[in-house]
Design an enzyme around this catalytic site. Structure first.
Site, PDB file in Angstrom:
ATOM      1  N   GLU A   1       5.350  11.088  12.587  1.00  0.00           N
ATOM      2  CA  GLU A   1       6.078  10.536  11.442  1.00  0.00           C
ATOM      3  C   GLU A   1       5.132  10.048  10.347  1.00  0.00           C
ATOM      4  O   GLU A   1       5.086   8.855  10.050  1.00  0.00           O
ATOM      5  CB  GLU A   1       6.930   9.355  11.910  1.00  0.00           C
ATOM      6  CG  GLU A   1       7.839   9.674  13.064  1.00  0.00           C
ATOM      7  CD  GLU A   1       8.567   8.456  13.603  1.00  0.00           C
ATOM      8  OE1 GLU A   1       9.750   8.606  13.934  1.00  0.00           O
ATOM      9  OE2 GLU A   1       7.964   7.370  13.696  1.00  0.00           O
TER      10      GLU A   1
ATOM     11  N   GLY B   1       3.837   9.008   6.789  1.00  0.00           N
ATOM     12  CA  GLY B   1       4.406   8.612   5.502  1.00  0.00           C
ATOM     13  C   GLY B   1       3.290   8.566   4.471  1.00  0.00           C
ATOM     14  O   GLY B   1       3.103   9.475   3.663  1.00  0.00           O
ATOM     15  N   ARG B   2       2.483   7.506   4.579  1.00  0.00           N
ATOM     16  CA  ARG B   2       1.392   7.292   3.631  1.00  0.00           C
ATOM     17  C   ARG B   2       0.465   8.505   3.501  1.00  0.00           C
ATOM     18  O   ARG B   2       0.005   8.839   2.417  1.00  0.00           O
ATOM     19  CB  ARG B   2       0.564   6.090   4.118  1.00  0.00           C
ATOM     20  CG  ARG B   2      -0.515   5.639   3.177  1.00  0.00           C
ATOM     21  CD  ARG B   2      -1.466   4.656   3.874  1.00  0.00           C
ATOM     22  NE  ARG B   2      -0.778   3.626   4.626  1.00  0.00           N
ATOM     23  CZ  ARG B   2      -0.398   2.454   4.122  1.00  0.00           C
ATOM     24  NH1 ARG B   2      -0.668   2.149   2.879  1.00  0.00           N
ATOM     25  NH2 ARG B   2       0.247   1.567   4.878  1.00  0.00           N
TER      26      ARG B   2
ATOM     27  N   ARG C   1       1.432  -4.472  -3.003  1.00  0.00           N
ATOM     28  CA  ARG C   1       0.518  -4.366  -1.856  1.00  0.00           C
ATOM     29  C   ARG C   1      -0.693  -5.306  -1.921  1.00  0.00           C
ATOM     30  O   ARG C   1      -1.090  -5.860  -0.896  1.00  0.00           O
ATOM     31  CB  ARG C   1       0.071  -2.910  -1.636  1.00  0.00           C
ATOM     32  CG  ARG C   1       1.244  -2.018  -1.185  1.00  0.00           C
ATOM     33  CD  ARG C   1       0.784  -0.647  -0.727  1.00  0.00           C
ATOM     34  NE  ARG C   1      -0.011  -0.704   0.474  1.00  0.00           N
ATOM     35  CZ  ARG C   1      -1.317  -0.572   0.537  1.00  0.00           C
ATOM     36  NH1 ARG C   1      -2.012  -0.314  -0.549  1.00  0.00           N
ATOM     37  NH2 ARG C   1      -1.948  -0.658   1.683  1.00  0.00           N
TER      38      ARG C   1
ATOM     39  N   TYR D   1      -0.850  -7.481   1.297  1.00  0.00           N
ATOM     40  CA  TYR D   1      -1.824  -7.053   2.323  1.00  0.00           C
ATOM     41  C   TYR D   1      -3.282  -7.179   1.872  1.00  0.00           C
ATOM     42  O   TYR D   1      -4.154  -6.607   2.512  1.00  0.00           O
ATOM     43  CB  TYR D   1      -1.626  -5.561   2.672  1.00  0.00           C
ATOM     44  CG  TYR D   1      -0.225  -5.109   2.970  1.00  0.00           C
ATOM     45  CD1 TYR D   1       0.547  -5.723   3.945  1.00  0.00           C
ATOM     46  CD2 TYR D   1       0.318  -4.017   2.296  1.00  0.00           C
ATOM     47  CE1 TYR D   1       1.822  -5.266   4.235  1.00  0.00           C
ATOM     48  CE2 TYR D   1       1.590  -3.548   2.579  1.00  0.00           C
ATOM     49  CZ  TYR D   1       2.336  -4.186   3.557  1.00  0.00           C
ATOM     50  OH  TYR D   1       3.589  -3.718   3.845  1.00  0.00           O
TER      51      TYR D   1
ATOM     52  N   CYS E   1       4.269 -14.358 -13.702  1.00  0.00           N
ATOM     53  CA  CYS E   1       3.909 -15.770 -13.683  1.00  0.00           C
ATOM     54  C   CYS E   1       3.497 -16.180 -12.280  1.00  0.00           C
ATOM     55  O   CYS E   1       4.197 -16.946 -11.611  1.00  0.00           O
ATOM     56  CB  CYS E   1       5.076 -16.592 -14.181  1.00  0.00           C
ATOM     57  SG  CYS E   1       5.313 -16.348 -15.929  1.00  0.00           S
ATOM     58  N   GLU E   2       2.411 -15.617 -11.841  1.00  0.00           N
ATOM     59  CA  GLU E   2       1.842 -15.913 -10.518  1.00  0.00           C
ATOM     60  C   GLU E   2       0.337 -15.722 -10.654  1.00  0.00           C
ATOM     61  O   GLU E   2      -0.099 -14.637 -11.049  1.00  0.00           O
ATOM     62  CB  GLU E   2       2.303 -14.879  -9.466  1.00  0.00           C
ATOM     63  CG  GLU E   2       3.763 -14.827  -9.166  1.00  0.00           C
ATOM     64  CD  GLU E   2       4.250 -15.949  -8.277  1.00  0.00           C
ATOM     65  OE1 GLU E   2       3.448 -16.506  -7.507  1.00  0.00           O
ATOM     66  OE2 GLU E   2       5.441 -16.266  -8.381  1.00  0.00           O
TER      67      GLU E   2
ATOM     68  N   TYR F   1       4.278   3.200  -0.733  1.00  0.00           N
ATOM     69  CA  TYR F   1       4.603   1.772  -0.702  1.00  0.00           C
ATOM     70  C   TYR F   1       4.377   1.070  -2.041  1.00  0.00           C
ATOM     71  O   TYR F   1       3.943  -0.080  -2.079  1.00  0.00           O
ATOM     72  CB  TYR F   1       3.842   1.087   0.446  1.00  0.00           C
ATOM     73  CG  TYR F   1       4.094   1.760   1.783  1.00  0.00           C
ATOM     74  CD1 TYR F   1       5.346   1.653   2.396  1.00  0.00           C
ATOM     75  CD2 TYR F   1       3.126   2.550   2.395  1.00  0.00           C
ATOM     76  CE1 TYR F   1       5.603   2.299   3.599  1.00  0.00           C
ATOM     77  CE2 TYR F   1       3.385   3.214   3.597  1.00  0.00           C
ATOM     78  CZ  TYR F   1       4.621   3.082   4.186  1.00  0.00           C
ATOM     79  OH  TYR F   1       4.887   3.721   5.363  1.00  0.00           O
TER      80      TYR F   1
HETATM   81  C1  LIG Z   1       6.398   3.015   8.585  1.00  0.00           C
HETATM   82  C2  LIG Z   1       6.614   3.896   9.743  1.00  0.00           C
HETATM   83  C3  LIG Z   1       6.043   5.168   9.753  1.00  0.00           C
HETATM   84  C4  LIG Z   1       5.121   5.668   8.691  1.00  0.00           C
HETATM   85  O1  LIG Z   1       3.964   4.926   8.597  1.00  0.00           O
HETATM   86  P1  LIG Z   1       2.754   5.469   7.694  1.00  0.00           P
HETATM   87  O2  LIG Z   1       1.695   4.488   7.923  1.00  0.00           O
HETATM   88  O3  LIG Z   1       3.251   5.469   6.283  1.00  0.00           O
HETATM   89  O4  LIG Z   1       2.430   6.831   8.174  1.00  0.00           O
HETATM   90  C5  LIG Z   1       6.340   5.994  10.822  1.00  0.00           C
HETATM   91  N1  LIG Z   1       7.152   5.586  11.826  1.00  0.00           N
HETATM   92  C6  LIG Z   1       7.706   4.360  11.832  1.00  0.00           C
HETATM   93  C7  LIG Z   1       8.582   3.974  12.948  1.00  0.00           C
HETATM   94  C8  LIG Z   1       7.457   3.473  10.803  1.00  0.00           C
HETATM   95  O5  LIG Z   1       7.995   2.259  10.823  1.00  0.00           O
END
Ligand SMILES: *Cc1c(COP(=O)(O)O)cnc(C)c1O
Length: 429
Positions: free
Chosen positions: A287, A289-290, A327, A331, A358-359, A388
């Site tokens: 999975e 994403g980033r 971010r 983080y 204003c921070e 993100y």
């Molecule tokens: C956020 C998330 C991802 C993706 O994370 P990345 O760091 O963006 O690859 C995959 N699986 C689950 C369950 C997540 O919560």
């Protein structure tokens, strides 16, 4: 960040387009997304994972950047789509994503969201806990359907990442504890339910990981779980979901990683373990994403005030900040930036890039060298904002969210309109 390209006018180029022209045409702050780069990343996953292994599936974790356009792009490239809310499922369906390829995550899915997902024939539920599993069972039963479920477990592995994006350790809000009595009670319920088609297990150790050791440790634990559950309960997992978390390069000097740096050793471990233990080879899911979108995006800002405090520092303020990129404040994330209209100038001036909120904490980049002749009206490009940023944006200080422009081979098109002040009060009574 990626390699920088500069045109003859000294302007920063991105995805074949002149970023200064993009800022003029669409205004700032502006999210610019390189569609070709997203396609390339998906193709790399296809080549080095999906097509390399007979049992491999990839789903894009759309929370990283969910627009209808991005949903369409990754679907066209053959990936499924991870979602974490009814809103994300709704948008994915509106984008035309095949519901069978949608995976529904989250640690507290509401009954309304579960009903919507079941009615929409979403392909997989990743059930996070016992309460939720019972809800899925009940709602699927009411609808006369059988929900395909993977159970999310907490492998108890501490990943080397920021605490807030680490999810796989024992003290985590995510997943089912692997303590024997608890997990067996939950698995047994799923096995015996007529409304649940238990497929297997899921884990996700954290995000922005540059090393594969946490994934491998978690995998060992979950493979042993599969083996134990087979002998203790007679359930043999047909699916194993390894989560995402593959990191990208944000700043100079950081490594780059390939998805196969993670998946190759994991696939080897899985096939070795399954053959030595006499287990069936499960369908494997990842999975990312980033990793797919992080470096597909940049943000363009217009520089406003520049304040030099002699002997202390120079503040460069831009027309966005924590509302479009939370971010750094969440983080302590780090970014690189370049003055887009002076990309060829020597970068000898050390400044702090701050937003307009204003921070005092609204600092995008604590310390960076930029063009010596930076001045108000310049366009500042912050790199690696594809993941993100848009998806985490807020309207703090009633600041409208920026527009999103998709660029492919130098051609730009508006993908998401800039919010207006009118939009900001549109739901108020
Ligand atoms: C956020 C998330 C991802 C993706 O994370 P990345 O760091 O963006 O690859 C995959 N699986 C689950 C369950 C997540 O919560």
């Amino acid at each position: 960040m990626r390699e920088i390209e500069i045109n003859r006018e000294g302007h920063l180029m991105f995805a074949g387009a002149d970023t200064v022209r993009l800022a003029e045409e669409y205004g700032t702050p502006l999210y610019v997304v390189d569609e070709g780069y997203i396609e390339e990343r998906c193709r790399e996953i296809k080549k080095t994972f999906i097509e390399k292994y007979p049992n491999a599936n990839a789903v894009y974790a759309s929370k990283a950047l969910q627009t209808l356009d991005v949903c369409r792009t990754v679907s066209r490239e053959g990936l499924g789509l991870d979602t974490v809310s009814g809103g994300e499922i709704y948008a994915a369906l509106k984008a035309g994503v095949d519901p069978g390829k949608i995976v529904f995550h989250g640690n507290n899915k509401t009954p309304e969201e579960i009903r919507f997902a079941i009615d929409s024939n979403v392909g997989r539920f990743v059930a996070d806990n016992e309460y939720e599993l019972h809800l899925i069972d009940k709602i699927a039963g009411e609808a006369g359907k059988k929900a395909a479920v993977q159970l999310r477990v907490t492998p108890g592995v501490d990943s080397h990442t920021h605490k807030f994006i680490s999810t796989g350790n024992i003290d985590s809000k995510f997943g089912i504890s692997l303590e024997k009595e608890t997990r067996n009670r939950i698995i047994k319920f799923a096995m015996e339910s007529e409304n649940i088609d238990l497929r297997g297990f899921h884990f996700h150790v954290g995000s922005q990981l540059m090393e594969n050791d946490s994934h491998l440790m978690a995998l060992d634990i979950v493979l042993n779980l599969i083996k134990d559950v087979k002998s203790e309960l007679g359930f043999e997992a047909g699916e194993l979901n390894l989560g995402g978390g593959f990191g990208v390069r944000y700043v100079d000097g950081e490594e780059t990683v390939k998805v196969m740096d993670f998946t190759d050793p994991m696939m080897e471990k899985i096939s070795g373990f399954c053959s030595s233990e006499g287990l069936i080879l499960p369908q494997v899911f990842i999975e990312p994403g980033r990793w797919i979108v992080g470096n597909a995006g940049i943000t363009l800002y217009t520089v406003g005030s520049i304040k030099e405090i002699p002997g202390i520092k120079t503040y460069v303020a831009v027309d966005g900040g924590m509302p479009d990129n939370p971010r750094p404040i969440l983080y302590q994330a780090e970014y690189e930036a370049v003055v887009a209209d002076k990309a060829g100038s020597a970068a000898g001036k050390t400044v702090s890039v701050v937003g307009k909120c204003c921070e005092s904490g609204d600092v995008l980049i604590e310390k960076i060298a930029v063009a010596d002749d930076i001045a108000g009206g310049d366009v500042l490009c912050v790199f690696t904002t594809g993941a993100y940023n848009y998806s985490m944006a807020s309207n703090y200080n009633r600041i409208p969210r920026p527009a999103v422009v998709m660029v492919k081979d130098g051609k730009a098109r508006l993908s998401v309109k800039r919010e207006t002040w009118e939009d900001l009060i549109s739901r108020e009574i």
